[in-house]
Design an enzyme around this catalytic site. Structure first.
Site, PDB file in Angstrom:
ATOM      1  N   ASN A 152       0.873  -1.175   0.000  1.00  0.00           N
ATOM      2  CA  ASN A 152       0.000   0.000   0.000  1.00  0.00           C
ATOM      3  C   ASN A 152       0.913   1.229   0.000  1.00  0.00           C
ATOM      4  O   ASN A 152       1.532   1.545   1.010  1.00  0.00           O
ATOM      5  CB  ASN A 152      -0.870  -0.053   1.264  1.00  0.00           C
ATOM      6  CG  ASN A 152      -1.891   1.059   1.311  1.00  0.00           C
ATOM      7  OD1 ASN A 152      -1.888   1.957   0.471  1.00  0.00           O
ATOM      8  ND2 ASN A 152      -2.760   0.995   2.303  1.00  0.00           N
ATOM      9  N   ARG A 201      -2.627  -2.139  -3.333  1.00  0.00           N
ATOM     10  CA  ARG A 201      -3.868  -1.416  -3.066  1.00  0.00           C
ATOM     11  C   ARG A 201      -3.825  -0.097  -3.838  1.00  0.00           C
ATOM     12  O   ARG A 201      -2.845   0.651  -3.748  1.00  0.00           O
ATOM     13  CB  ARG A 201      -3.976  -1.114  -1.577  1.00  0.00           C
ATOM     14  CG  ARG A 201      -5.224  -0.357  -1.273  1.00  0.00           C
ATOM     15  CD  ARG A 201      -5.206   0.209   0.100  1.00  0.00           C
ATOM     16  NE  ARG A 201      -6.490   0.847   0.359  1.00  0.00           N
ATOM     17  CZ  ARG A 201      -6.797   1.445   1.471  1.00  0.00           C
ATOM     18  NH1 ARG A 201      -5.931   1.489   2.463  1.00  0.00           N
ATOM     19  NH2 ARG A 201      -7.968   1.994   1.623  1.00  0.00           N
ATOM     20  N   HIS A 245     -12.701   2.876   0.135  1.00  0.00           N
ATOM     21  CA  HIS A 245     -12.822   1.796   1.136  1.00  0.00           C
ATOM     22  C   HIS A 245     -13.620   0.604   0.597  1.00  0.00           C
ATOM     23  O   HIS A 245     -14.182  -0.172   1.375  1.00  0.00           O
ATOM     24  CB  HIS A 245     -13.553   2.271   2.412  1.00  0.00           C
ATOM     25  CG  HIS A 245     -12.830   3.298   3.207  1.00  0.00           C
ATOM     26  ND1 HIS A 245     -13.490   4.340   3.830  1.00  0.00           N
ATOM     27  CD2 HIS A 245     -11.535   3.443   3.525  1.00  0.00           C
ATOM     28  CE1 HIS A 245     -12.616   5.091   4.475  1.00  0.00           C
ATOM     29  NE2 HIS A 245     -11.417   4.571   4.303  1.00  0.00           N
ATOM     30  N   ARG A 264     -10.206  15.653   7.508  1.00  0.00           N
ATOM     31  CA  ARG A 264     -10.900  16.058   6.270  1.00  0.00           C
ATOM     32  C   ARG A 264     -12.269  16.658   6.577  1.00  0.00           C
ATOM     33  O   ARG A 264     -12.942  16.231   7.512  1.00  0.00           O
ATOM     34  CB  ARG A 264     -11.099  14.847   5.349  1.00  0.00           C
ATOM     35  CG  ARG A 264      -9.804  14.216   4.935  1.00  0.00           C
ATOM     36  CD  ARG A 264     -10.031  12.976   4.082  1.00  0.00           C
ATOM     37  NE  ARG A 264      -9.073  11.948   4.458  1.00  0.00           N
ATOM     38  CZ  ARG A 264      -9.209  10.663   4.192  1.00  0.00           C
ATOM     39  NH1 ARG A 264     -10.259  10.226   3.530  1.00  0.00           N
ATOM     40  NH2 ARG A 264      -8.300   9.799   4.584  1.00  0.00           N
ATOM     41  N   GLU A 301      -8.575  -5.325   5.428  1.00  0.00           N
ATOM     42  CA  GLU A 301      -8.415  -4.942   4.028  1.00  0.00           C
ATOM     43  C   GLU A 301      -7.273  -5.693   3.360  1.00  0.00           C
ATOM     44  O   GLU A 301      -7.383  -6.104   2.212  1.00  0.00           O
ATOM     45  CB  GLU A 301      -8.190  -3.430   3.928  1.00  0.00           C
ATOM     46  CG  GLU A 301      -9.473  -2.660   4.208  1.00  0.00           C
ATOM     47  CD  GLU A 301      -9.266  -1.172   4.342  1.00  0.00           C
ATOM     48  OE1 GLU A 301      -8.712  -0.751   5.368  1.00  0.00           O
ATOM     49  OE2 GLU A 301      -9.656  -0.433   3.432  1.00  0.00           O
TER      50      GLU A 301
END
Ligand code: ADP
Length: 398
Positions: free
Chosen positions: A7, A90, A179, A240, A383
């Site tokens: 990732n 990813r 996601h 965010r 994940e």
């Protein structure tokens, strides 16, 4: 079978070496500050840990350092890089180009790089990571798994934004979500735990972490999701903004003489929990501050729960009802107060949780109260394992 899950961020590279025979993690780690110094933390499954500053000028050097650690006598878990059967990357943005995971070749890596045009914070780095792995691993099979793929089933009326249509045509601006691997994984686990076929279920999955998104999963397919063109959309997050009226951004730009690049940074890195509270981006710090009487920390925690609650209600409406609700990721799995606050007042939908069952942390559990018509679960996401499984299925058909 061993799969290395990678990732890559702009200055970071996270990795996990997963043994597919039992899903266990042989080793994992994180390279940080790539290009601006360098720091590595590597842990083997037997508890050996290496942590040190190490200069890494680019992702290729980071990958070399990872291979050295994985194969070294002191911290290694394999003796030769050839023991790794495949590498799974990813990728945040696959857009409409990649509705499914793909086996990578040079042309596909280039297309992923080119999608950096709509995901500059993520895709350039992902492609750099792939090129670095190519140099280090030669022709070993590599797969890309996209955060956006699961959401490619959204209908057009859920993904189109209210800008002039030409900007969708010219610049591919629309809702993509993120996601996806996590939402898919927990929705499938939810159906399995209920002993039901996913095709007959309406599930709302809440991935609540440092980044958060909520998804409506109808019949096993994503039909709407809260993140939008980028992972900036939806609910307020660690740093965010989540969804805000664009005029608020133009006003700050005008008043403070800020550039688009300044605003990208402000909205992604300086807003949300951190910007609103002035305390921290981490919900644990906010809980402590709120307990000490900090009113802005209380505000952030309440605002977050309120926004998640509104998404659950709107997605129940979008799907014509709801059969199950799932909480996952750092906050969703660990923060009982947040789960209780989100569910409070949703009894009219059939959602009711049992306070004693809700008091658990990080395990796969049904927390519904007796008699609730909607089943509510905590399902820890994984994940990396989900990405490794997609890779194994694509490359080795298993
Ligand atoms: P990322 O999006 O970076 O993968 P995570 O899913 O790891 O994020 O979630 C990080 C968030 O989870 C942080 O806000 C952290 O405070 C929160 N979190 C982790 N453990 C707990 C806990 N025990 N109680 C409350 N919040 C927690």
């Amino acid at each position: 079978m061993l799969i290395l899950v990678v990732n890559t961020g702009s200055s970071s590279l996270k990795y996990q070496l997963i043994n597919m025979d039992d899903g266990s993690v042989s080793a994992k780690g994180l390279c940080e500050r790539i290009g601006i110094g360098g720091h590595i933390k590597h842990s083997a499954s037997d508890g050996r840990v290496y942590e040190a500053d190490r200069v890494m000028a680019n992702h290729e050097q980071a990958m070399e350092a990872v291979i050295e650690l994985l194969t070294g006598s002191e911290y290694g878990v394999i003796s030769d890089p050839d023991e790794i059967d495949a590498i799974a990357h990813r990728v945040v943005q696959g857009a409409e180009v990649f509705p499914k995971p793909v086996v990578l070749d040079e042309e596909k890596i280039q297309r992923i790089y080119d999608l950096g045009e709509i995901a500059p914070l993520h895709n350039y780095a992902a492609a750099q990571g792939m090129w670095a792995c190519r140099k280090c691993f030669g022709d070993k099979p590599m797969v890309a798994v996209f955060d956006t793929s699961f959401h490619q089933t959204m209908p057009d009326y859920a993904y189109m934004l209210g800008l002039p249509y030409k900007y969708y045509e010219k610049y591919a601006i629309r809702r993509y979500g993120a996601h996806g691997t996590s939402h898919k994984y927990v929705a499938e686990r939810c159906a399995a735990l209920m002993g039901r076929d996913i095709s007959e279920l309406r599930i709302v999955t809440c991935h609540l972490g440092n980044g958060s998104s909520i998804t409506a999963v109808k019949g096993g397919k994503s039909v709407d999701t809260s993140m939008s063109f980028t992972p900036l959309g939806g609910v307020i997050m660690g740093t965010r903004t989540g969804d805000i009226d664009p005029m608020a951004i133009f006003r700050v730009m005008e008043k403070e003489n800020k550039s688009p690049a300044d605003m990208v940074r402000l909205c992604n890195k300086e807003s949300g929990f951190l910007g609103l509270s002035g305390v921290s981006s981490d919900s644990r710090d906010l809980h402590s501050a709120a307990e000490d009487g900090n009113d802005r920390a209380r505000l952030v925690l309440e605002e977050f729960r309120y926004q998640v609650k509104k998404y659950i209600g709107s997605y129940a409406a979008a799907m014509g009802g709801i059969d199950a609700l799932v909480f996952t990721a750092g906050i969703g799995e660990n923060d009982a107060t947040c789960r209780a606050g989100v569910c409070e007042g949703l009894e009219f939908l059939g959602i009711k949780i049992d306070p004693a069952k809700n008091a658990v942390r990080g395990s796969e559990i049904d927390i519904s109260a007796e008699g609730a018509s909607v089943r509510t679960f905590i399902i820890p996401t994984n994940e990396e394992l989900a990405i490794a499984k997609e890779c194994a299925a694509l490359v080795f058909g298993r």
